[in-house]
Design a protein around this motif. Structure first.
Motif, PDB file in Angstrom:
ATOM      1  N   ALA A   7      60.944  57.882 -10.778  1.00 14.20           N
ATOM      2  CA  ALA A   7      60.844  57.013  -9.598  1.00 14.20           C
ATOM      3  C   ALA A   7      61.290  57.761  -8.344  1.00 14.20           C
ATOM      4  O   ALA A   7      62.251  58.539  -8.375  1.00 14.20           O
ATOM      5  N   ILE A   8      60.575  57.537  -7.240  1.00  9.06           N
ATOM      6  CA  ILE A   8      60.921  58.131  -5.941  1.00  9.06           C
ATOM      7  C   ILE A   8      61.009  57.007  -4.913  1.00  9.06           C
ATOM      8  O   ILE A   8      60.052  56.229  -4.745  1.00  9.06           O
ATOM      9  N   VAL A   9      62.160  56.896  -4.244  1.00 10.93           N
ATOM     10  CA  VAL A   9      62.376  55.835  -3.259  1.00 10.93           C
ATOM     11  C   VAL A   9      62.974  56.456  -1.993  1.00 10.93           C
ATOM     12  O   VAL A   9      63.549  57.557  -2.033  1.00 10.93           O
ATOM     13  N   PRO A  10      62.867  55.761  -0.836  1.00  8.87           N
ATOM     14  CA  PRO A  10      63.500  56.294   0.385  1.00  8.87           C
ATOM     15  C   PRO A  10      65.008  56.123   0.341  1.00  8.87           C
ATOM     16  O   PRO A  10      65.514  55.168  -0.235  1.00  8.87           O
ATOM     17  N   ILE A  11      65.698  57.062   0.955  1.00  9.23           N
ATOM     18  CA  ILE A  11      67.154  56.927   1.060  1.00  9.23           C
ATOM     19  C   ILE A  11      67.442  55.828   2.084  1.00  9.23           C
ATOM     20  O   ILE A  11      66.962  55.873   3.224  1.00  9.23           O
ATOM     21  N   PRO A  12      68.198  54.805   1.729  1.00 11.52           N
ATOM     22  CA  PRO A  12      68.430  53.687   2.656  1.00 11.52           C
ATOM     23  C   PRO A  12      69.310  54.077   3.835  1.00 11.52           C
ATOM     24  O   PRO A  12      70.092  55.032   3.760  1.00 11.52           O
ATOM     25  N   ASP A  13      69.162  53.337   4.937  1.00 12.70           N
ATOM     26  CA  ASP A  13      70.003  53.567   6.119  1.00 12.70           C
ATOM     27  C   ASP A  13      71.463  53.325   5.761  1.00 12.70           C
ATOM     28  O   ASP A  13      71.807  52.403   5.030  1.00 12.70           O
ATOM     29  N   GLY A  14      72.330  54.181   6.311  1.00 14.83           N
ATOM     30  CA  GLY A  14      73.753  54.028   6.090  1.00 14.83           C
ATOM     31  C   GLY A  14      74.259  54.732   4.853  1.00 14.83           C
ATOM     32  O   GLY A  14      75.477  54.798   4.630  1.00 14.83           O
ATOM     33  N   ASN A  61      72.087  51.306 -10.071  1.00 10.80           N
ATOM     34  CA  ASN A  61      72.790  50.678  -8.951  1.00 10.80           C
ATOM     35  C   ASN A  61      71.835  50.430  -7.777  1.00 10.80           C
ATOM     36  O   ASN A  61      71.906  49.397  -7.113  1.00 10.80           O
ATOM     37  N   TYR A  62      70.943  51.407  -7.518  1.00  8.98           N
ATOM     38  CA  TYR A  62      69.972  51.238  -6.431  1.00  8.98           C
ATOM     39  C   TYR A  62      69.065  50.036  -6.717  1.00  8.98           C
ATOM     40  O   TYR A  62      68.773  49.233  -5.833  1.00  8.98           O
ATOM     41  N   LYS A  63      68.642  49.917  -7.975  1.00  5.26           N
ATOM     42  CA  LYS A  63      67.748  48.819  -8.354  1.00  5.26           C
ATOM     43  C   LYS A  63      68.424  47.473  -8.127  1.00  5.26           C
ATOM     44  O   LYS A  63      67.776  46.501  -7.699  1.00  5.26           O
ATOM     45  N   LEU A  64      69.747  47.396  -8.357  1.00  4.12           N
ATOM     46  CA  LEU A  64      70.471  46.139  -8.187  1.00  4.12           C
ATOM     47  C   LEU A  64      70.783  45.846  -6.728  1.00  4.12           C
ATOM     48  O   LEU A  64      70.735  44.692  -6.286  1.00  4.12           O
ATOM     49  N   ILE A  65      71.106  46.906  -5.945  1.00  3.91           N
ATOM     50  CA  ILE A  65      71.527  46.707  -4.555  1.00  3.91           C
ATOM     51  C   ILE A  65      70.336  46.589  -3.613  1.00  3.91           C
ATOM     52  O   ILE A  65      70.365  45.828  -2.640  1.00  3.91           O
ATOM     53  N   TYR A  66      69.240  47.313  -3.913  1.00  2.46           N
ATOM     54  CA  TYR A  66      68.046  47.300  -3.059  1.00  2.46           C
ATOM     55  C   TYR A  66      66.820  46.886  -3.879  1.00  2.46           C
ATOM     56  O   TYR A  66      65.880  47.667  -4.059  1.00  2.46           O
ATOM     57  N   PRO A  67      66.805  45.676  -4.409  1.00  7.12           N
ATOM     58  CA  PRO A  67      65.702  45.286  -5.299  1.00  7.12           C
ATOM     59  C   PRO A  67      64.341  45.282  -4.612  1.00  7.12           C
ATOM     60  O   PRO A  67      63.336  45.660  -5.204  1.00  7.12           O
ATOM     61  N   GLN A  68      64.286  44.868  -3.325  1.00  9.22           N
ATOM     62  CA  GLN A  68      63.004  44.807  -2.645  1.00  9.22           C
ATOM     63  C   GLN A  68      62.429  46.202  -2.437  1.00  9.22           C
ATOM     64  O   GLN A  68      61.249  46.452  -2.701  1.00  9.22           O
ATOM     65  N   ALA A  69      63.261  47.118  -1.975  1.00 10.10           N
ATOM     66  CA  ALA A  69      62.805  48.493  -1.765  1.00 10.10           C
ATOM     67  C   ALA A  69      62.394  49.136  -3.090  1.00 10.10           C
ATOM     68  O   ALA A  69      61.418  49.899  -3.147  1.00 10.10           O
ATOM     69  N   ASN A  73      58.444  50.438  -3.991  1.00  4.94           N
ATOM     70  CA  ASN A  73      58.192  51.876  -4.131  1.00  4.94           C
ATOM     71  C   ASN A  73      58.033  52.362  -5.570  1.00  4.94           C
ATOM     72  O   ASN A  73      57.514  53.458  -5.783  1.00  4.94           O
ATOM     73  N   VAL A  74      58.484  51.572  -6.536  1.00  2.00           N
ATOM     74  CA  VAL A  74      58.376  51.980  -7.937  1.00  2.00           C
ATOM     75  C   VAL A  74      57.289  51.151  -8.595  1.00  2.00           C
ATOM     76  O   VAL A  74      57.405  49.928  -8.668  1.00  2.00           O
ATOM     77  N   PRO A  75      56.207  51.805  -9.050  1.00  2.00           N
ATOM     78  CA  PRO A  75      55.119  51.032  -9.680  1.00  2.00           C
ATOM     79  C   PRO A  75      55.578  50.424 -10.990  1.00  2.00           C
ATOM     80  O   PRO A  75      56.256  51.067 -11.790  1.00  2.00           O
ATOM     81  N   HIS A  76      55.190  49.179 -11.169  1.00  2.00           N
ATOM     82  CA  HIS A  76      55.553  48.477 -12.398  1.00  2.00           C
ATOM     83  C   HIS A  76      54.294  48.086 -13.136  1.00  2.00           C
ATOM     84  O   HIS A  76      53.366  47.544 -12.554  1.00  2.00           O
ATOM     85  N   GLU A  77      54.264  48.370 -14.428  1.00  2.00           N
ATOM     86  CA  GLU A  77      53.160  47.949 -15.285  1.00  2.00           C
ATOM     87  C   GLU A  77      53.703  47.019 -16.347  1.00  2.00           C
ATOM     88  O   GLU A  77      54.889  47.051 -16.660  1.00  2.00           O
TER      89      GLU A  77
END
Length: 613
Positions: A7-14, A61-69, A73-77
Motif C-alpha cells: 500500500a502507498i498513501v500520502p504522508i498526512p499534514d502534521g 495505526n494509519y488505517k485506524l487514524i486516517y480511515p478515509q485517506a 488510496n488503497v485499492p480494496h477487492e
C-alpha cells in the motif's frame, strides 16, 4: 507494528517527515514538558515508513487514524476464493447423500440451509476425526462445501442450540426410518452402548449418576442404536437415562421399530454390559442377544478347553475372516451362579501378533530405561501397564537395584492374546455368531466416531438442546461414513486411504476468479468415485455448478449430482440407423439377385464340354 509494503498513501499534514526514504513516520499525540530537564518528552505513534517526502507505506495505526485517506488510496477487492479447493470428498458425500436418500430426508426435516450445514459438519467430522466447532472454519475453507461458506464457531454453536430444534430431530428420525423401510430394510439388530458424553450439560434430563466403562463415576447418558442386519446402515437411535441397559428403553426402541414395520432380530452388546443384572434384564425382555464377554469364570473355562486348539490354527475351526478361528461350547458363565450360556471363543492370529508385539516391545523398553537409570544412579519408575511382567528389587547400601523380566507372567499374557469370547442366548455356530457380531462393527464405528474417530468423547456443549442436536449430527455422519465405507470395500480400498486419495481431486481458480477442474485423478480415486456413480468428467460439471453459484447465476441451495448428456458409445453407425432409401435399394437387389450357393450351379456345363463327352 507490521507495515503494508503493498500500500502507498500520502504522508498526512502534521506528521514527522523523514529526510530520507525508509524512515519512520510518526505523529505527536501529546506534548509533555519536562521542567527538570527543560525539554519536551512527547508521546508519539508510528504510522508507517516513508518512501519520499510525500509518500509512505502505512501500518495498522494509519488505517485506524486516517480511515478515509486509507480507503481512498488503497485499492480494496472482495476476498478472492481460495486458489485451490479440494472437491473429491464433497463429490463422494453428495453421491452418498443422494443415493441413500439421506440428503432429501435432511432437507424435508430441517430445510436446505440446515441440511447443507449438517452434511458439511458430518464431512468435517469424518475428515478430521474431530467435533471441535472452533476449528471448522479454519479446516473446511479449503474444501468445496454444501453451504455457501465455512461458518464460524459462534454460528455453529447457535445452530446447535437454536436452529436444530428437538421437533425437527424427531421428524428426521421418523422420516429416515420410513425411508429405510421403503428401501427394503425389514430387520434390524439393536446395538446398545452407554457413554458419559456431555455430563456437564445444564439440566440434562437423561444424565444420571453412574460408572462409565473406565470405572469413573459421574453423570451418564446412555444411547441405543439400531442398524440394518444387511449392510450395517444406521436406522435410528434413542438417548435414554442412566448408564445401564434400561428395559424400558429397550422396549421403547422395539416398539418404535415395530411401528414402522421393522422387526428386531436381537441385541448386540459390548463387554461394558457383561454382568448378571444386564443379562437378567435382557432375558426378561425376551430378545435374543450376543454379548462380548469381559473375562471371568466362563471366559477362562473356554480358554482352558479350546485355547490351545485354536491357537494352533487347526483348519477345522477356520472362519471366513482372514486368520480367524472359532468354536462354540456351553459353559457356566459366573462362578457363583449356576447359569450357563452358549459361548463362542474366537482367535485372530493377526490381532494376536499385533498385541504381542506391542506388549513385549513396551516391556523391553521399560526394562532397558530402568536399567540405564540404575546404572547412572538416577531414579526410575515402572509403568503400571507393564508392572505385572517385571520383577523390580530395591536394595539399600552399595548394592544396586535390579529390574528383571517375569517370563512366566509375560508368557501367560502372551498366550491369552488374540482371543475374544461371545456369549449367546441361543445356540449358533461360530461362523454365524461371528457374522452377526460383525454387524456391531458398523455400530462400533459410529461409537468410535463419537468417542475417538470424530472426537465425540467430549461433546463440548452446555445445553440439552445443543447435546441432542450434536448427537443427531454424529448419527447422520455415521450414515454417511457407513455407506462410504461399503462402497470403498467394493472398490477394494480402505476408507481412510480413499479419503486421502480424494484429497488430490481439486479445482484451481484462474485469473477470471472462476475455477477449473485439475485433471490429476489417481486410479484409486477413480475406482472409489466409480462406486459412487461418478466419472472423471463429472468433476468438471461439479466445478461448473460451483462457478454458477459464485457468479450468482444459480441461487438454488439444493446441491445436485451432475446430469450427463447421453453420448453414443462405440465407433461407426449405431445399429438400425441406416438410411431408409439405401436399405430399400439393398433389399430389392437381394430379392432380384439372390445370393448364389458355392460351386457350379446344376446344369451349367458348357455345350462344348457336353459334346466332347
Amino acid at each position: 507494528m507490521a507495515v503494508d509494503y503493498n500500500a502507498i498513501v500520502p504522508i498526512p499534514d502534521g506528521a514527522n517527515t523523514p529526510k530520507k526514504s525508509g524512515g519512520r513516520v510518526f505523529i505527536v499525540v501529546k506534548k509533555n514538558y519536562n521542567a527538570d530537564k527543560h525539554y519536551n518528552n512527547d508521546s508519539r505513534i508510528s504510522i508507517g515508513t516513508s518512501i519520499d517526502r510525500q509518500r509512505m507505506h502505512p501500518n495498522q495505526n494509519y488505517k485506524l487514524i486516517y480511515p478515509q485517506a486509507y480507503n481512498e488510496n488503497v485499492p480494496h477487492e472482495k476476498k478472492l476464493p481460495e486458489f485451490v479447493k479440494i472437491i473429491g470428498p464433497y463429490s463422494a458425500f453428495l453421491a452418498v447423500g443422494q443415493h441413500t436418500g439421506l440428503y432429501d430426508v435432511l432437507i424435508r426435516s430441517f430445510g436446505p440451509q440446515s441440511a447443507n450445514m449438517i452434511m458439511d459438519y458430518g464431512a468435517y467430522s469424518i475428515l478430521t476425526h474431530s467435533n471441535v466447532a472452533k476449528d471448522f472454519a479454519q479446516t473446511m475453507h479449503e474444501y468445496l462445501l454444501f453451504s455457501k461458506k465455512a461458518y464460524s464457531d459462534s454460528w455453529i454453536s447457535d445452530f446447535f442450540k437454536n436452529r436444530m430444534t428437538d421437533d425437527q430431530g424427531k421428524l428426521f428420525r421418523d422420516n429416515w426410518i420410513t425411508h429405510c423401510k421403503e428401501q427394503g430394510i425389514t430387520e434390524a439388530w439393536l446395538c446398545i452402548d452407554g457413554s458419559n458424553d456431555d455430563c456437564d450439560a445444564v439440566n440434562m434430563f437423561e444424565a444420571e449418576p453412574g460408572y462409565d466403562k473406565s470405572g469413573n463415576k459421574g453423570p451418564i447418558v446412555s444411547y441405543m442404536w439400531a442398524v440394518s442386519s444387511k449392510d450395517g446402515t444406521p436406522i435410528t437411535y434413542l438417548p435414554y437415562r442412566g448408564s445401564r441397559v434400561d428395559g424400558v428403553a429397550l422396549k421403547e426402541m422395539v416398539e418404535y421399530l415395530s411401528a414402522f414395520g421393522i422387526t428386531t432380530k436381537g441385541v448386540i452388546l459390548d463387554r461394558g454390559f457383561w454382568n448378571a443384572d444386564d443379562i437378567h434384564c435382557l432375558r426378561q425382555a425376551g430378545l435374543p442377544f450376543i454379548i462380548m464377554m469381559k473375562g471371568g469364570h466362563g471366559y477362562n473355562q473356554m480358554l482352558e478347553r479350546h485355547g490351545e486348539t485354536l491357537r494352533s490354527e487347526n483348519v477345522h475351526y477356520m472362519l471366513n475372516r482372514s486368520g480367524s478361528y472359532g468354536t462354540v461350547d456351553e459353559v457356566q458363565i459366573f462362578k457363583d451362579k449356576n447359569e450357563t450360556l452358549h459361548v463362542a471363543l474366537m482367535y485372530s492370529n493377526t490381532r494376536a501378533a499385533r498385541s504381542i508385539n506391542t506388549l513385549t516391545d513396551k516391556v523391553k523398553e521399560v526394562i532397558a530405561e530402568a536399567r540405564k537409570n540404575i546404572a547412572a544412579n538416577q531414579p526410575y519408575a515402572i509403568e503400571s501397564s507393564v508392572a505385572p511382567y517385571i520383577i523390580a528389587q530395591k536394595y539399600r547400601g552399595r548394592k544396586k537395584d535390579t529390574v528383571d523380566l517375569d517370563e512366566e507372567k509375560l508368557q501367560e499374557a502372551v498366550d491369552r492374546m488374540g482371543f475374544a469370547a461371545l456369549a449367546m442366548s441361543e445356540e449358533m455356530s461360530a461362523q454365524e455368531v461371528d457374522d452377526i457380531y460383525a454387524l456391531r462393527q458398523h455400530s462400533e464405528k459410529q461409537y468410535a466416531a463419537f468417542k475417538t474417530q470424530l472426537g465425540y468423547d467430549v461433546m463440548r456443549v452446555y445445553t440439552p438442546e445443543s447435546w441432542h442436536s450434536k448427537f443427531a449430527c454424529g448419527f447422520i455422519a455415521g450414515i454417511i461414513r457407513n455407506d462410504f465405507e461399503n462402497r470403498c470395500k467394493r472398490a477394494n480400498t480402505d476408507a481412510n486411504t480413499a479419503l486421502k486419495e480424494l484429497h488430490f481431486v481439486t479445482m484451481t481458480r484462474m485469473r477470471d476468479k472462476l475455477y477449473v477442474y485439475v485433471r490429476m485423478m489417481t486410479l484409486k480415486a477413480k475406482a472409489v468415485l466409480s462406486e459412487h456413480g461418478l466419472v472423471e468428467s463429472d468433476m468438471s460439471l461439479i466445478v461448473e455448478a460451483e462457478n454458477a453459484r459464485i457468479n450468482g447465476t444459480s441461487i438454488d441451495p439444493i446441491r445436485q449430482l451432475p446430469m450427463r448428456e447421453s453420448v453414443r458409445k462405440g465407433p461407426g453407425r449405431p445399429k438400425g440407423s441406416k438410411n431408409k432409401k439405401i436399405s430399400k435399394k439393398k433389399a430389392d437387389e437381394k430379392q432380384s439377385h439372390p445370393k448364389r450357393k458355392p460351386g457350379r450351379p446344376k446344369g451349367s456345363k458348357s455345350k462344348k464340354t457336353s459334346a466332347e463327352s
